[in-house]
Design an enzyme around this catalytic site. Structure first.
Site, PDB file in Angstrom:
ATOM      1  N   ASN A  62       0.822  -1.200   0.000  1.00  0.00           N
ATOM      2  CA  ASN A  62       0.000   0.000   0.000  1.00  0.00           C
ATOM      3  C   ASN A  62       0.862   1.258   0.000  1.00  0.00           C
ATOM      4  O   ASN A  62       2.079   1.201   0.186  1.00  0.00           O
ATOM      5  CB  ASN A  62      -0.923   0.003   1.225  1.00  0.00           C
ATOM      6  CG  ASN A  62      -1.936  -1.118   1.184  1.00  0.00           C
ATOM      7  OD1 ASN A  62      -2.691  -1.256   0.227  1.00  0.00           O
ATOM      8  ND2 ASN A  62      -1.946  -1.939   2.224  1.00  0.00           N
ATOM      9  N   CYS A  71      -4.941  -7.732  -4.346  1.00  0.00           N
ATOM     10  CA  CYS A  71      -5.450  -6.526  -4.998  1.00  0.00           C
ATOM     11  C   CYS A  71      -6.080  -6.950  -6.316  1.00  0.00           C
ATOM     12  O   CYS A  71      -5.381  -7.386  -7.238  1.00  0.00           O
ATOM     13  CB  CYS A  71      -4.314  -5.523  -5.239  1.00  0.00           C
ATOM     14  SG  CYS A  71      -4.841  -4.050  -6.150  1.00  0.00           S
ATOM     15  N   GLY A  72      -7.391  -6.838  -6.410  1.00  0.00           N
ATOM     16  CA  GLY A  72      -8.112  -7.301  -7.591  1.00  0.00           C
ATOM     17  C   GLY A  72      -7.781  -6.528  -8.849  1.00  0.00           C
ATOM     18  O   GLY A  72      -7.593  -7.113  -9.925  1.00  0.00           O
ATOM     19  N   HIS A 162     -12.917  -6.726   4.499  1.00  0.00           N
ATOM     20  CA  HIS A 162     -13.816  -5.674   4.038  1.00  0.00           C
ATOM     21  C   HIS A 162     -15.036  -5.571   4.944  1.00  0.00           C
ATOM     22  O   HIS A 162     -15.592  -6.583   5.376  1.00  0.00           O
ATOM     23  CB  HIS A 162     -14.299  -5.945   2.612  1.00  0.00           C
ATOM     24  CG  HIS A 162     -13.203  -5.930   1.596  1.00  0.00           C
ATOM     25  ND1 HIS A 162     -12.809  -4.785   0.955  1.00  0.00           N
ATOM     26  CD2 HIS A 162     -12.404  -6.923   1.143  1.00  0.00           C
ATOM     27  CE1 HIS A 162     -11.810  -5.074   0.130  1.00  0.00           C
ATOM     28  NE2 HIS A 162     -11.544  -6.365   0.229  1.00  0.00           N
ATOM     29  N   GLU A 211      -9.604   2.494   1.426  1.00  0.00           N
ATOM     30  CA  GLU A 211      -8.706   1.357   1.547  1.00  0.00           C
ATOM     31  C   GLU A 211      -7.701   1.586   2.669  1.00  0.00           C
ATOM     32  O   GLU A 211      -7.103   2.663   2.768  1.00  0.00           O
ATOM     33  CB  GLU A 211      -7.952   1.120   0.236  1.00  0.00           C
ATOM     34  CG  GLU A 211      -8.851   0.660  -0.912  1.00  0.00           C
ATOM     35  CD  GLU A 211      -8.044   0.071  -2.049  1.00  0.00           C
ATOM     36  OE1 GLU A 211      -7.309  -0.904  -1.800  1.00  0.00           O
ATOM     37  OE2 GLU A 211      -8.160   0.585  -3.176  1.00  0.00           O
ATOM     38  N   ARG A 212      -7.539   0.564   3.487  1.00  0.00           N
ATOM     39  CA  ARG A 212      -6.570   0.677   4.584  1.00  0.00           C
ATOM     40  C   ARG A 212      -5.181   0.895   3.996  1.00  0.00           C
ATOM     41  O   ARG A 212      -4.756   0.220   3.071  1.00  0.00           O
ATOM     42  CB  ARG A 212      -6.592  -0.577   5.459  1.00  0.00           C
ATOM     43  CG  ARG A 212      -6.254  -1.853   4.726  1.00  0.00           C
ATOM     44  CD  ARG A 212      -6.192  -3.055   5.641  1.00  0.00           C
ATOM     45  NE  ARG A 212      -5.804  -4.242   4.877  1.00  0.00           N
ATOM     46  CZ  ARG A 212      -5.536  -5.415   5.413  1.00  0.00           C
ATOM     47  NH1 ARG A 212      -5.615  -5.592   6.718  1.00  0.00           N
ATOM     48  NH2 ARG A 212      -5.188  -6.436   4.648  1.00  0.00           N
ATOM     49  N   CYS A 220     -11.535  -0.521  -6.167  1.00  0.00           N
ATOM     50  CA  CYS A 220     -10.963  -1.619  -5.387  1.00  0.00           C
ATOM     51  C   CYS A 220     -11.619  -2.906  -5.865  1.00  0.00           C
ATOM     52  O   CYS A 220     -12.828  -3.095  -5.686  1.00  0.00           O
ATOM     53  CB  CYS A 220     -11.210  -1.411  -3.895  1.00  0.00           C
ATOM     54  SG  CYS A 220     -10.608  -2.773  -2.867  1.00  0.00           S
ATOM     55  N   GLY A 223     -12.770  -5.169  -3.096  1.00  0.00           N
ATOM     56  CA  GLY A 223     -13.914  -4.489  -2.475  1.00  0.00           C
ATOM     57  C   GLY A 223     -15.186  -4.670  -3.281  1.00  0.00           C
ATOM     58  O   GLY A 223     -16.261  -4.891  -2.719  1.00  0.00           O
TER      59      GLY A 223
END
Length: 287
Positions: A62, A71-72, A162, A211-212, A220, A223
């Protein structure tokens, strides 16, 4: 050091081909390259590596340097990178990230990947495994108090945690204020990604995400998958939906036959370049 800037519907990362480059401290490098004023600019850093478990490995960090298991949007860009740059000629790939192998199908046009379908695996609903504190086997429509306001959340892990919150309006939401309070709430031992969602109809959902480790992003992928699962669990949408994000749309299907979530969306290359890590470090740390 060579890099490529890529994005999946606005969720942008700096990609480094670690089959050719060596990164010793990615946790330190990620905030430097992610800085949008003095660095390259992005939501984080993604390293593309060889793997004994799969065709390739994705290591995602991140913007604050924290490690992300999945990560999609990023994994679709990894698929585009390795195909477009000749690291593979396969149109069906396996990529491991955070210890979990994902399977991807590439749509190629004129020798370049245009979009990618990813089997994101089965959603995790067990609170202990997400992780989130709470009673019961699942947390669907669970009450949570954040900043003296009561919300209902549905918690899902798609390889990362999530909390999905359905609201009547997400456009006017002061996400920069409420997002960090969800992210660092005591009920989330590893922090949380939070999706704020408006139901448009049974096949369309509008989403904003905090997003954290990165803050609000344009999109996301994990997400969007969590949102589709949460909407189905709450009975407000079908199992196949379009999720509309700030950066674009993702097609999500929670398949009843294998319980896996499938995500389809585009991937794009923005530009390539080179940077000197030492010069970058000096630039970003200047005040």
């Amino acid at each position: 050091m060579k890099f490529t800037k890529m994005h999946g519907i606005g969720n942008d990362y700096i990609y480094i081909d670690c089959t050719k480059e060596t990164i010793e401290n990615p946790e330190e490098l990620a905030p430097l390259v992610s800085d949008r004023h003095k660095g390259i600019g992005g939501d984080g850093l993604i390293l593309i590596k060889g793997s004994d478990q799969a065709d390739f490995e994705m290591a995602m960090y991140n913007a604050d340097g924290s490690y992300g298991k999945m990560c999609g949007n990023g994994i679709r860009c990894v698929a585009k990178y390795v195909y477009d740059n000749g690291l593979t000629d396969k149109t069906e790939l396996s990529v491991v990230s955070g210890g979990s192998v994902k399977y991807l199908r590439l749509t190629v046009q004129d020798g370049r990947v245009e979009k990618v379908r990813v089997n994101m695996g089965e959603p995790i609903l067990d609170p202990e495994k997400i992780p989130v504190t709470g009673k019961g086997e699942t947390l669907v429509g669970e009450t949570i108090v954040v900043d003296n306001e009561v919300y209902e959340m549905t918690c899902v892990s798609m390889g990362n945690p999530h909390a999905v919150v359905f609201l009547e309006d997400v456009e006017q939401l002061k996400l920069e204020e409420i997002g960090p309070k969800f992210e660092n709430h005591e009920r989330f031992p590893d922090r949380i990604n939070t999706e704020f969602v408006r139901r448009l109809d049974r096949r369309n959902l509008q989403m904003r995400v905090w997003e954290r480790g990165s803050g609000e992003t344009m999109a996301c992928g994990t997400g969007a998958c969590a949102v589709a699962v949460a909407a189905a669990l709450n009975g407000i949408a079908e199992r196949e939906v379009t999720v509309h994000l700030l950066g674009g749309d993702l097609e999500i299907c929670w398949d009843e036959t294998d319980n896996c979530v499938y995500m389809t969306g585009p991937a794009a290359t923005v530009f390539t370049g080179e940077f000197d890590p030492e010069e970058l470090r000096k630039s970003v740390k200047q005040r």
